[in-house]
Design a protein around this motif. Structure first.
Motif, short mmCIF file in Angstrom:
data_model
loop_
_atom_site.label_atom_id
_atom_site.label_comp_id
_atom_site.label_asym_id
_atom_site.label_seq_id
_atom_site.Cartn_x
_atom_site.Cartn_y
_atom_site.Cartn_z
N SER A 1 0.82 -1.25 -0.19
CA SER A 1 -0.12 0.03 -0.04
C SER A 1 0.99 1.19 -0.07
CB SER A 1 -0.90 -0.13 1.22
OG SER A 1 -0.29 -0.03 2.40
N ILE A 2 0.50 2.25 -0.71
CA ILE A 2 1.08 3.66 -0.59
C ILE A 2 0.37 4.47 0.48
CG2 ILE A 2 1.57 5.70 -1.82
CD1 ILE A 2 1.49 3.84 -4.28
N ASP A 3 1.39 4.83 1.24
CA ASP A 3 1.05 5.73 2.36
C ASP A 3 0.88 7.34 1.96
OD1 ASP A 3 0.71 7.08 4.71
OD2 ASP A 3 2.53 6.36 5.66
N VAL A 4 0.10 8.02 2.20
CA VAL A 4 0.00 9.33 1.59
C VAL A 4 1.20 10.22 2.22
CG1 VAL A 4 -1.43 11.44 1.93
CG2 VAL A 4 -2.49 9.37 1.49
N LYS A 5 1.76 9.99 3.24
CA LYS A 5 3.10 10.65 3.68
C LYS A 5 4.11 10.31 2.89
CE LYS A 5 1.68 9.93 8.66
NZ LYS A 5 1.89 9.20 9.90
N ASP A 6 4.32 9.10 2.00
CA ASP A 6 5.25 9.05 1.17
C ASP A 6 5.00 9.76 -0.35
OD1 ASP A 6 6.49 7.20 2.83
OD2 ASP A 6 5.26 5.61 1.90
N THR A 7 3.92 10.33 -0.48
CA THR A 7 3.66 10.68 -1.82
C THR A 7 3.22 12.32 -1.63
OG1 THR A 7 1.18 10.29 -1.60
CG2 THR A 7 2.66 8.59 -2.81
N ALA A 8 3.09 12.81 -0.61
CA ALA A 8 2.57 14.06 -0.33
C ALA A 8 3.76 14.77 0.61
CB ALA A 8 1.32 14.47 0.15
N PRO A 9 4.64 15.81 0.08
CA PRO A 9 5.43 16.33 1.18
C PRO A 9 4.92 17.35 2.24
CG PRO A 9 5.58 17.39 -0.92
CD PRO A 9 4.73 16.32 -1.02
N VAL A 10 3.58 17.57 2.06
CA VAL A 10 2.88 18.34 3.18
C VAL A 10 1.64 17.72 3.58
CG1 VAL A 10 1.59 20.40 3.19
CG2 VAL A 10 3.78 20.37 1.74
N SER A 11 1.25 17.82 4.78
CA SER A 11 0.12 17.00 5.52
C SER A 11 -1.05 18.10 5.88
CB SER A 11 0.60 16.45 6.62
OG SER A 11 0.89 17.15 7.54
N GLU A 12 -2.03 17.61 5.84
CA GLU A 12 -3.01 18.62 6.11
C GLU A 12 -2.99 19.11 7.53
OE1 GLU A 12 -5.89 19.72 4.59
OE2 GLU A 12 -5.90 18.35 2.76
N GLN A 13 -2.25 18.14 8.43
CA GLN A 13 -2.11 18.99 9.75
C GLN A 13 -1.08 19.95 9.74
OE1 GLN A 13 -0.47 15.97 12.45
NE2 GLN A 13 -0.47 17.43 14.18
N GLN A 14 -0.07 19.72 9.03
CA GLN A 14 1.03 20.97 8.89
C GLN A 14 0.07 22.42 8.22
OE1 GLN A 14 3.55 18.65 6.39
NE2 GLN A 14 5.21 19.27 7.86
N SER B 1 -5.90 23.10 -1.36
CA SER B 1 -6.06 23.28 -2.63
C SER B 1 -4.73 23.53 -3.32
CB SER B 1 -7.06 24.17 -3.01
OG SER B 1 -8.41 23.68 -2.52
N VAL B 2 -3.82 24.55 -2.59
CA VAL B 2 -2.74 24.96 -3.28
C VAL B 2 -1.75 23.86 -3.21
CG1 VAL B 2 -1.03 26.56 -3.01
CG2 VAL B 2 -3.26 27.26 -3.09
N MET B 3 -1.57 23.51 -2.06
CA MET B 3 -0.34 22.55 -1.63
C MET B 3 -0.73 21.10 -2.14
SD MET B 3 1.70 24.67 -0.79
CE MET B 3 3.24 23.66 -0.27
N LEU B 4 -1.99 20.62 -1.98
CA LEU B 4 -2.19 19.16 -2.03
C LEU B 4 -3.19 18.94 -3.15
CD1 LEU B 4 -2.45 18.15 1.58
CD2 LEU B 4 -0.69 17.89 0.08
N THR B 5 -3.53 20.09 -3.92
CA THR B 5 -4.41 20.07 -5.33
C THR B 5 -5.78 19.16 -4.71
OG1 THR B 5 -3.27 17.94 -6.09
CG2 THR B 5 -2.63 20.23 -6.96
N THR B 6 -6.23 19.44 -3.53
CA THR B 6 -7.48 18.86 -3.18
C THR B 6 -8.93 19.20 -3.72
OG1 THR B 6 -7.67 20.22 -1.19
CG2 THR B 6 -6.61 18.10 -0.92
#
Length: 136
Positions: free
Chosen positions: A2-15, A58-63
């Protein structure tokens, strides 16, 4: 595997939430920006912060969570001057440096500079005057 979101996104929602909260804590006590934000936002800080979480997500994670119109909103702000964007960037940079590692702070910083420049152009650019404003 499985791919962990932490491995693919350098920025988290918490940050994002932590940075937005810290930044606006700093804005609220800033002698230049604080009075403008207090006048515009008044007692609506909760909704504003939630909107900024969505914006930066939206800017950092293209949500795509942010659905606002920043130019329209900023055009309505009385007393908004081009130099205040430099102050905004300075506070944003300080908040990034305080909270984030260098690489992540740089990711946010580059986006913030582009956003500020886009807003300055949209709000203050006039084709018959030199740009940046004040240039000869």
């Amino acid at each position: 595997m499985s791919i962990d979101v932490k491995d693919t996104a350098p920025v988290s929602e918490q940050q994002i939430r932590q940075l937005v909260d810290l930044f606006y804590d700093n804005v609220r006590v800033d002698p230049d920006l604080g009075p403008i934000f207090e006048r515009v936002i008044q007692e609506e800080w909760g909704p504003h912060l939630r909107k900024m979480y969505d914006f930066w997500s939206s800017v950092m994670l293209t949500t795509g969570r942010y659905k606002g119109q920043p130019v329209v909103i900023h055009k309505r702000i009385e007393g908004l001057e081009i130099g205040l964007f430099d102050r905004w960037l300075a506070l944003f940079s300080e908040s990034c440096a305080e909270l984030l590692d260098g690489e992540t702070a740089g990711l946010f910083w580059r986006k913030a500079v582009r956003i500020a420049e886009s807003l300055k152009l949209a709000l203050f650019y006039c084709p018959d005057r030199p740009w940046p404003m004040g240039a000869v």
